[in-house]
Design an enzyme around this catalytic site. Structure first.
Site, PDB file in Angstrom:
ATOM      1  N   LYS A 186      -2.593   0.213 -24.928  1.00  0.00           N
ATOM      2  CA  LYS A 186      -3.008   0.105 -26.337  1.00  0.00           C
ATOM      3  C   LYS A 186      -1.745   0.168 -27.205  1.00  0.00           C
ATOM      4  O   LYS A 186      -0.918  -0.729 -27.098  1.00  0.00           O
ATOM      5  CB  LYS A 186      -4.039   1.183 -26.657  1.00  0.00           C
ATOM      6  CG  LYS A 186      -5.313   1.028 -25.797  1.00  0.00           C
ATOM      7  CD  LYS A 186      -6.400   1.996 -26.189  1.00  0.00           C
ATOM      8  CE  LYS A 186      -7.697   1.724 -25.456  1.00  0.00           C
ATOM      9  NZ  LYS A 186      -7.865   2.484 -24.221  1.00  0.00           N
ATOM     10  N   THR A 207      -4.366   5.778 -21.765  1.00  0.00           N
ATOM     11  CA  THR A 207      -4.210   4.467 -21.152  1.00  0.00           C
ATOM     12  C   THR A 207      -2.823   3.979 -21.562  1.00  0.00           C
ATOM     13  O   THR A 207      -2.188   4.546 -22.455  1.00  0.00           O
ATOM     14  CB  THR A 207      -5.280   3.479 -21.655  1.00  0.00           C
ATOM     15  OG1 THR A 207      -5.356   3.566 -23.074  1.00  0.00           O
ATOM     16  CG2 THR A 207      -6.631   3.761 -21.050  1.00  0.00           C
ATOM     17  N   ARG A 212      -2.351  -2.631 -18.130  1.00  0.00           N
ATOM     18  CA  ARG A 212      -3.604  -1.876 -18.095  1.00  0.00           C
ATOM     19  C   ARG A 212      -3.504  -0.820 -17.013  1.00  0.00           C
ATOM     20  O   ARG A 212      -3.465  -1.134 -15.825  1.00  0.00           O
ATOM     21  CB  ARG A 212      -4.776  -2.813 -17.805  1.00  0.00           C
ATOM     22  CG  ARG A 212      -4.930  -3.881 -18.838  1.00  0.00           C
ATOM     23  CD  ARG A 212      -6.243  -4.563 -18.692  1.00  0.00           C
ATOM     24  NE  ARG A 212      -7.267  -3.750 -19.291  1.00  0.00           N
ATOM     25  CZ  ARG A 212      -7.700  -3.914 -20.545  1.00  0.00           C
ATOM     26  NH1 ARG A 212      -7.187  -4.842 -21.308  1.00  0.00           N
ATOM     27  NH2 ARG A 212      -8.641  -3.148 -21.021  1.00  0.00           N
ATOM     28  N   GLU A 215      -0.461   4.892  -0.385  1.00  0.00           N
ATOM     29  CA  GLU A 215      -1.234   6.129  -0.547  1.00  0.00           C
ATOM     30  C   GLU A 215      -0.326   7.349  -0.460  1.00  0.00           C
ATOM     31  O   GLU A 215       0.538   7.421   0.429  1.00  0.00           O
ATOM     32  CB  GLU A 215      -2.311   6.253   0.530  1.00  0.00           C
ATOM     33  CG  GLU A 215      -3.561   5.465   0.231  1.00  0.00           C
ATOM     34  CD  GLU A 215      -3.504   4.062   0.778  1.00  0.00           C
ATOM     35  OE1 GLU A 215      -2.388   3.559   0.999  1.00  0.00           O
ATOM     36  OE2 GLU A 215      -4.583   3.479   0.989  1.00  0.00           O
ATOM     37  N   TYR A 224       0.850  -1.198   0.000  1.00  0.00           N
ATOM     38  CA  TYR A 224       0.000   0.000   0.000  1.00  0.00           C
ATOM     39  C   TYR A 224       0.883   1.244   0.000  1.00  0.00           C
ATOM     40  O   TYR A 224       1.861   1.308   0.745  1.00  0.00           O
ATOM     41  CB  TYR A 224      -0.903   0.025   1.246  1.00  0.00           C
ATOM     42  CG  TYR A 224      -2.339  -0.370   0.919  1.00  0.00           C
ATOM     43  CD1 TYR A 224      -3.042   0.294  -0.073  1.00  0.00           C
ATOM     44  CD2 TYR A 224      -2.971  -1.383   1.626  1.00  0.00           C
ATOM     45  CE1 TYR A 224      -4.352  -0.061  -0.366  1.00  0.00           C
ATOM     46  CE2 TYR A 224      -4.278  -1.745   1.336  1.00  0.00           C
ATOM     47  CZ  TYR A 224      -4.961  -1.073   0.331  1.00  0.00           C
ATOM     48  OH  TYR A 224      -6.248  -1.413   0.034  1.00  0.00           O
ATOM     49  N   ASP A 262      -7.289  13.155 -25.141  1.00  0.00           N
ATOM     50  CA  ASP A 262      -7.266  11.760 -24.705  1.00  0.00           C
ATOM     51  C   ASP A 262      -6.626  10.962 -25.839  1.00  0.00           C
ATOM     52  O   ASP A 262      -7.258  10.697 -26.857  1.00  0.00           O
ATOM     53  CB  ASP A 262      -8.699  11.277 -24.439  1.00  0.00           C
ATOM     54  CG  ASP A 262      -8.753   9.809 -24.024  1.00  0.00           C
ATOM     55  OD1 ASP A 262      -7.744   9.097 -24.186  1.00  0.00           O
ATOM     56  OD2 ASP A 262      -9.821   9.375 -23.544  1.00  0.00           O
TER      57      ASP A 262
HETATM   58  N1  DSN Z   1     -12.470  -0.013 -24.793  1.00  0.00           N
HETATM   59  C1  DSN Z   1     -11.575   0.922 -25.425  1.00  0.00           C
HETATM   60  C2  DSN Z   1     -11.533   0.747 -26.902  1.00  0.00           C
HETATM   61  O1  DSN Z   1     -11.738  -0.376 -27.340  1.00  0.00           O
HETATM   62  O2  DSN Z   1     -11.288   1.671 -27.639  1.00  0.00           O
HETATM   63  C3  DSN Z   1     -11.877   2.335 -25.055  1.00  0.00           C
HETATM   64  O3  DSN Z   1     -12.035   2.444 -23.692  1.00  0.00           O
END
Ligand code: DSN
Length: 444
Positions: A228, A225, A234, A56, A54, A199
């Site tokens: 990707k 994120t 993730r 924080e 942990y 984003d």
């Molecule tokens: N689920 C993602 C996507 O497939 O683009 C976006 O959050």
């Protein structure tokens, strides 16, 4: 890939599913554009002893003891993110993209404030103000759209921004295959006095490789994120740009306070370490070449599909993503296409298209992308073969049509999907997909 022996001994049921999922990933062509295959190093960190801690707070300002090594890990991740994206501030603690975006709202807006984002069925993300997302319920959401040709309607966005004076504008989406007009949105945000948040979840790997324009000179805040095109675990990162700090010198502090203690508890230290490793990997020349190949593959696939008479939204792509317009196959035919492609060994997702004639659950498009198959080492030559498999699979959905009567849909789809799963032509196509997968093994 070897799946954990400890899991096998402790929980055979979960072990069995893990093995099957591993085989699925190994033996099919993963073409959902938001998915990728993280490196073994990233996965080791994700599954490491760091999950036990942990922490924080932030490096050197924690609420719990024993964080001396976690402090180092998080500081490394932060420094790497700042350097790679060219920003003065990064927070690597958001649990994933949706919490990160909500944290941006909560740092800048109050309930009822006007916000703007790309409409969901035009490619935008749920968290950019769609009505079913909490972001569309708490804030007054004014969506902008794409034109019938699939390109963002900048004039509409400007007009709506000047009329409604939003507090925050989002640029970035989940199914847009062209370069984002960051500069134009920056001007709009300045004209109407809004913050601009980019984003870049889908394209962040391309951005750090210089394959897509960076928003760092145009946006005040950047979210991404990490799993990707960036090919990490993730998780997510929120960044504040020089421009953002000039506009509001307290912006970085506001973001940090919203992430913790505002919205989250302890950061996921195992993810933070995995993000740090992914950022190191993404700063290598090999990664830049990987990103260039993603786009070369997407363009090659787009041109092969187009030459077979398959219609793509905007006619092609600038990035990792393609959107097939299935209007000529009938309203809502994305559901049959997704199923047929899966039977042919290609995983994609049904998706809405501009001026969607059906609905998000029964849409008229198929979204696909090249990040994961490029990670396997596939190049332009394989895109020709994949285009041929896709074209063959789409031929098999002719004759199916989504019932207008909603009550008839369930039974109709069950029957249609059963037939597509047993379809001999799709089975032959699947063998061709599997041959490609054998030639380009995953985690060899
Ligand atoms: N689920 C993602 C996507 O497939 O683009 C976006 O959050």
């Amino acid at each position: 890939m070897k799946i954990g022996e400890h899991i096998k001994a402790r929980d055979p049921k979960i072990y069995e599913e893990l093995v099957k999922e591993s085989e699925r990933q190994q033996n099919s062509l993963e073409m959902i554009p938001s998915e990728n295959f993280a490196s073994e190093a990233v996965m080791e960190a994700s599954g490491s002893i760091l999950t036990n801690k942990y922490s924080e707070g932030y490096p050197h300002h924690r609420y719990y003891g024993g964080n001396q090594f976690i402090d180092n890990i998080e500081s490394i991740a932060i420094e790497r993110a700042k350097k790679l994206f060219g920003v003065p501030h990064a927070n690597v603690q958001p649990y994933s993209g949706s919490p990160a975006n909500l944290e941006v709202y909560l740092s800048l807006c109050s309930p009822g404030d006007v916000i703007m984002g790309q409409n969901l069925t035009d490619g935008g993300h749920l968290t950019h103000g769609f009505k079913t997302s909490v972001t569309g319920k708490i804030f007054k959401s004014i969506p902008y759209h794409v034109k019938p040709d699939g390109f963002i309607d900048i004039e509409e966005a400007r007009r709506l921004a000047m009329e409604h004076k939003p507090k925050l504008i989002w640029v970035g989406s989940t199914s847009y295959m062209r370069e984002f007009p960051f500069e134009e949105f920056s001007k709009i945000a300045e004209e109407c006095g809004a913050y601009l948040a980019a984003d870049i979840s889908h394209i962040s790997g391309l951005v750090v490789s210089g394959v897509h324009k960076s928003p760092s000179n145009y946006a005040d805040i950047i979210t991404t994120t990490t799993h990707k095109t960036l090919r990490g675990p993730r998780g997510a990162i929120i960044m504040v740009t020089e421009k953002g700090l000039k506009k509001d010198p307290l912006l970085a502090e506001k973001i940090d306070k919203t992430v913790f203690p505002g919205m989250q508890g302890g950061p996921h230290d195992h993810t933070t370490a995995a993000i740090a490793i992914a950022l190191l990997e993404a700063s290598s020349p090999e990664f830049a070449e990987y990103s260039r190949q993603i786009v070369r593959n997407a363009k090659a696939l787009a041109s092969a599909l187009t030459s077979k008479g398959i219609k793509l939204v905007t006619g092609g792509t600038d990035n990792h993503l393609l959107l097939i317009d299935l209007k000529s196959f009938g309203k809502g035919s994305g559901v049959f296409a997704q199923e047929a492609l899966e039977s042919a060994g290609i995983t994609t997702n049904k998706n809405t298209i501009p001026e969607e004639p059906s609905s998000p659950f029964f849409p008229t498009g198929i979204r696909m992308g090249t990040p994961a198959i490029t990670t396997r080492g596939m190049k332009e030559k394989q895109m020709d073969e994949i285009a041929s498999i896709i074209a063959g699979a789409l031929e098999e959905i002719r004759g199916y049509s989504l019932p207008e009567n909603r009550e008839e849909r369930h039974a109709y789809l069950e029957k249609a999907f059963g037939e597509l799963r047993e379809n001999k032509n799709l089975e032959d196509l699947r063998k061709r997909s599997e041959a490609l997968c054998r030639e380009f093994p995953l985690y060899p």
